[in-house]
Enzyme design. Sequence first.
Site, PDB file in Angstrom:
ATOM      1  N   ASP A 257     -17.359  -7.927-115.359  1.00 10.66           N
ATOM      2  CA  ASP A 257     -18.129  -8.518-116.461  1.00 10.66           C
ATOM      3  C   ASP A 257     -17.668  -7.920-117.780  1.00 10.66           C
ATOM      4  O   ASP A 257     -17.914  -6.754-118.075  1.00 10.66           O
ATOM      5  CB  ASP A 257     -19.624  -8.250-116.260  1.00 10.66           C
TER       6      ASP A 257
ATOM      7  N   LYS B  15     -17.338 -13.434-122.687  1.00 14.76           N
ATOM      8  CA  LYS B  15     -18.426 -14.072-123.441  1.00 14.76           C
ATOM      9  C   LYS B  15     -18.007 -14.447-124.853  1.00 14.76           C
ATOM     10  O   LYS B  15     -17.200 -13.754-125.486  1.00 14.76           O
ATOM     11  CB  LYS B  15     -19.641 -13.125-123.494  1.00 14.76           C
TER      12      LYS B  15
ATOM     13  N   HIS C  12     -22.889 -15.448-125.495  1.00 14.22           N
ATOM     14  CA  HIS C  12     -23.425 -14.093-125.370  1.00 14.22           C
ATOM     15  C   HIS C  12     -24.884 -13.985-125.831  1.00 14.22           C
ATOM     16  O   HIS C  12     -25.716 -13.354-125.176  1.00 14.22           O
ATOM     17  CB  HIS C  12     -22.555 -13.120-126.179  1.00 14.22           C
TER      18      HIS C  12
END
Length: 386
Positions: A108, A142, A175
């Site tokens: 991530d 993101k 995000h």
Amino acid sequence: MDESVLEAIANFMDKNKVSYRWQKGDIFAINNRLVMHSRNSYTGPRRVYAAMFGDTVKSTVGDEAINPNASPMPSYKLHDPIAFGCWKLQDAENAVYNAIKCGYRRIDSACDYGNEKATGAAIKRAISEGLCTRSELFITTKLWNTYHQPEYVPLALEKSLQDLGLDYVDEYLIHFPISMEFVPFDKKYPPEWTNVEGKMVVVPNDINKTWRAMESLVEIGKVHHIGLSNFNCQHIRQVLSIARIRPTTLQIECHPRLSQGKIIRFAREEGMVVTVFSPMGATSYISLNMATKNEVLFDNKVVLGIAQKHQKSPGQIMLRWAIQRNTFPICKSNNIGRMRENRGLFDFYLTSDDMEQIHSLNQNKRYNDPGVFCEASFGTFCPIYE
């Protein structure tokens, strides 16, 4: 039951059967509403046989109520229920490399974390050494707040792809539901929360147009899945109302002090996977003066008691709590031993009493709240959860 019906079921099962070679650590998640299985008692070695049909999307009636033009939910291949997070890593290249070496396959990342080049170097190193292939990894990044205008969305993705050294990402998330003044890449990158003058400037923007631009990234193959991060229920409804490609993921803060039951239920009923950051609570926020040491859950009596009962660490208990709620936790560490420990979640099970005790710790305590830290740090009041 008529013989012809049984024959039709058997033919369907034969046409749609899947053979999968199991490997150690693999997980098979079965939605009981979509599975035909035997309830006969048996003895001997346990084996799993399941005939599955349909997909994870709600009924078409529910979809049409939101947006009749939405395409079916893209298939979401789960490589690993535990993601390794890149936020605040001290040595991102070595940390991500070691995480992959320890078995993590979901990474991530985000432009805002400021370490995508290091993350990309780690991925390249791991692949070159034969630790994994690109297809075995699931990479999330993101879209930052300063790139919400549709014309900047593909540029922001391209910058992340260059830094990560990838041709595509598996998942791209918006995000925050906060649109800020564009900051040129060559002036300040990552821009974080302020422009080149050091000011946080929130600008008007139609987030639906941002989502349309996200959809175009899927259509050209640069992104496999698109989703949302830090969105509340109404934000999600807004996107769903116009989505041609539905969001596959919602990423939110969630831990025993912030259980988030309603939004998790809402997202899952809309067919979204829920990924949770900060699953252990306050720990990452102490150095930012957004939490205090006495809020750390590692020393909580309830968590410690359950940990002692199962002979596991407090961290493992909180991660297991997240897993049993059908959410995917993001954990991070620079310590290899801790990386391995955080993956040791599948040889024990929390009882319903254990789960209820942990649920009782909920205080709706949010640490990552722009409505608080933006005003304190940048002088801009920017609530999004109220």
